[in-house]
Motif scaffolding. Sequence first.
Motif, PDB file in Angstrom:
ATOM      1  N   GLY A 107       0.819  -1.207   0.000  1.00 23.25           N
ATOM      2  CA  GLY A 107       0.000   0.000   0.000  1.00 23.25           C
ATOM      3  C   GLY A 107       0.853   1.257   0.000  1.00 23.25           C
ATOM      4  N   GLY A 111       0.817   4.152  -2.724  1.00 23.28           N
ATOM      5  CA  GLY A 111       0.523   5.517  -2.311  1.00 23.28           C
ATOM      6  C   GLY A 111       1.571   6.492  -2.810  1.00 23.28           C
ATOM      7  N   LEU A 114       1.043   7.158  -6.382  1.00 26.20           N
ATOM      8  CA  LEU A 114      -0.088   8.067  -6.599  1.00 26.20           C
ATOM      9  C   LEU A 114       0.315   9.509  -6.329  1.00 26.20           C
ATOM     10  N   SER A 118       0.088  12.543  -8.970  1.00 31.05           N
ATOM     11  CA  SER A 118      -0.956  13.569  -8.932  1.00 31.05           C
ATOM     12  C   SER A 118      -0.550  14.877  -8.278  1.00 31.05           C
TER      13      SER A 118
ATOM     14  N   TYR B 264      -6.960   9.691  -5.030  1.00 34.55           N
ATOM     15  CA  TYR B 264      -6.552   8.894  -3.872  1.00 34.55           C
ATOM     16  C   TYR B 264      -7.651   7.957  -3.388  1.00 34.55           C
ATOM     17  N   VAL B 266      -8.336   4.978  -4.186  1.00 32.60           N
ATOM     18  CA  VAL B 266      -7.892   3.610  -3.882  1.00 32.60           C
ATOM     19  C   VAL B 266      -7.149   3.542  -2.552  1.00 32.60           C
ATOM     20  N   MET B 267      -6.716   4.700  -2.031  1.00 33.68           N
ATOM     21  CA  MET B 267      -5.968   4.654  -0.781  1.00 33.68           C
ATOM     22  C   MET B 267      -6.883   4.546   0.436  1.00 33.68           C
ATOM     23  N   PHE B 270      -6.382   1.413   2.139  1.00 28.62           N
ATOM     24  CA  PHE B 270      -5.124   1.443   2.894  1.00 28.62           C
ATOM     25  C   PHE B 270      -5.345   2.118   4.251  1.00 28.62           C
TER      26      PHE B 270
END
Lengths: 332, 290
Positions: A107, A111, A114, A118, B264, B266-267, B270
């Motif tokens: 994860g 992250g 990402l 972005s 974000y 998909v986070m 998490f």
Amino acid sequence: MEWITVLNYPVYLAIFICIYGCLAIGLNIQWGYAGLFNAGVAGFFAIGAYASAILTSPWAEGRLGGFDLPFPVGLVGAMLLAGLLAWPIGKICLRFRSDYLAIVTIGVAEGIRLVARSEEWLTNSARGISAIPRPFGDLPYAKAQLVYLGITALILLVAYVLVQRQAVSPWGRMMRAIRDNESAAQAMGKDVPYRRLEAFILGSALMGLAGALYVHLARTITPDAIDPMLITFLVWIMVILGGAGNNRGVLLGAIIVWVIWSTSEIVTDQLPSEYALKAKYGRMFLIGLLLQLVLRFRPEGILPEKLRKESREERPMGEQASATQATGNIIN
Amino acid sequence: MDMHSFINFFLLPGIVQGSIYALGAIGITLVFAIMRYGHFAHGDLATFGAFIALAFTTVLGLSPYAALPLAVLATGVFAVALDRLFYAHLRAMPKIITTIASFGVALMLRSFVQVVWGVNTTSYTRGITRPENWFGIRVKSHEIVTLLVAIALVVALHLFLTRNKWGKAMRAMSDNPELALFSGVDNGKVIALTWIIAGGLCAASGFFLGLNTELKSLMGWNILLPTFAAAILGGVGRIEGAIVGGLIVGIAEELSVLVIPGEYKVMSAFGILLLVLLFRPTGLFRGKVL
């Protein structure tokens, strides 16, 4: 200057071996000594790469940067940031068995990707960061590569010597004790979660360092430059194949795996283009298969971890006999 | 925001996505509880199942829904073969080694899909299905099928685990493997059975993911984190927990866009995972903690 250009490819190969060697030693601290399953190696690598890129690159429109700091500051910044990221993750996950750490680090790696994609103000999103300086980058190509190889090799050597010293010290023995029998180590008064956290942060910092070394070689970074599954996996296979728990072993693993991986690309590039792309995925399949074969037939790796018991066997015959007799007596 | 748009844009997509996670999470929780390791190839096994279904539709010319049971069966058998080939010989070693092996299997499955079917996205059916309008609630037919099949599979699994001899053996092994062995439970058979169920459900989750979105080689890897979050949120070893966890993660993901940027989304799984590990590692239904 003809002779030096012949060396271009081997030098390039060797620089990458040094970078992956750094990653492998970092993972060896986590997995080899502390038994922690970090499945997000690429995440810590990426954060180191971006940290050093932002710290050392010149000013650019629309993103954080312009610090223009020297190369060593970038390296230290990369290690600090990667270590800092590891801290809360370790705090939460290291109380449990490593399966939980593995899924959480996956994860983390996602992250970070990402964020790199972005957050335009921070990483310039898809366009990435370019014009990252390289020490002695003004030299002609071949010489600059050679000098950079010297720098990465020196850094890897320093990392190796320092980690090796830790590994043979009481700290290394304590880590192995925690890895092999957590309850016994706890009963001996060792602070298990704290020590694991220590190993996790130290290993992650080395992964960040490797990221910084990579970014100063490539001189540019985009979110897609780092394939999370591929990097993480290559480092894992290096550690397992070379011999987890043995720093020399994981460096040997880094050399073997990277040479196979990199030279097989030369072969597949000769194929017609419709097969070349498929061959790339085929190579990844073979890397996965290699891991299965190592786990099946030589789980301890090429250079296994040296344990106390083996060093006794290396003693002269007479001494060994008396030693076994002595232990035999104790057991009986 | 009125009630209808809340249901249409958040709740319904969340439930559909959540039931896809739930199908995967049941398999993860079963493997976690019975064999005691996290199975990291689960997402890529779902991809494999989805593409096997695609192969049935393209090669045999079946409709996607007819391909589903075949793909479920094929992937279940395939999962048993994976276990025999790559995991069985590691059983005597520390469990975490098997987790590492599963990571390698994930890479192999993904590369296999990429070599055979390429990396471009594809889908089972061409064209766009129009949503049907029921009192202002817009729902597509494949969303209804997803929910109905997911419910049917869960009910069947529940009946099997509570009524059937082998289902009870699976639960016994999950509770205490040594005791189960001494009571005459054949561990090898239970493990094979677990893989058939986990692999089959995995194929179903991959199939419905492909049906509701699209098929691509990374689709399974991308749902690995939410699926694991669902299994751990529900409590490891708890089937009902995996279902509730899957639905919570699915709905939370859809609702998260109200508070965090869409990139974000998909986070949020998490975040849920970290919160569960921090405050309630046993999960909602008091599962195991390894």
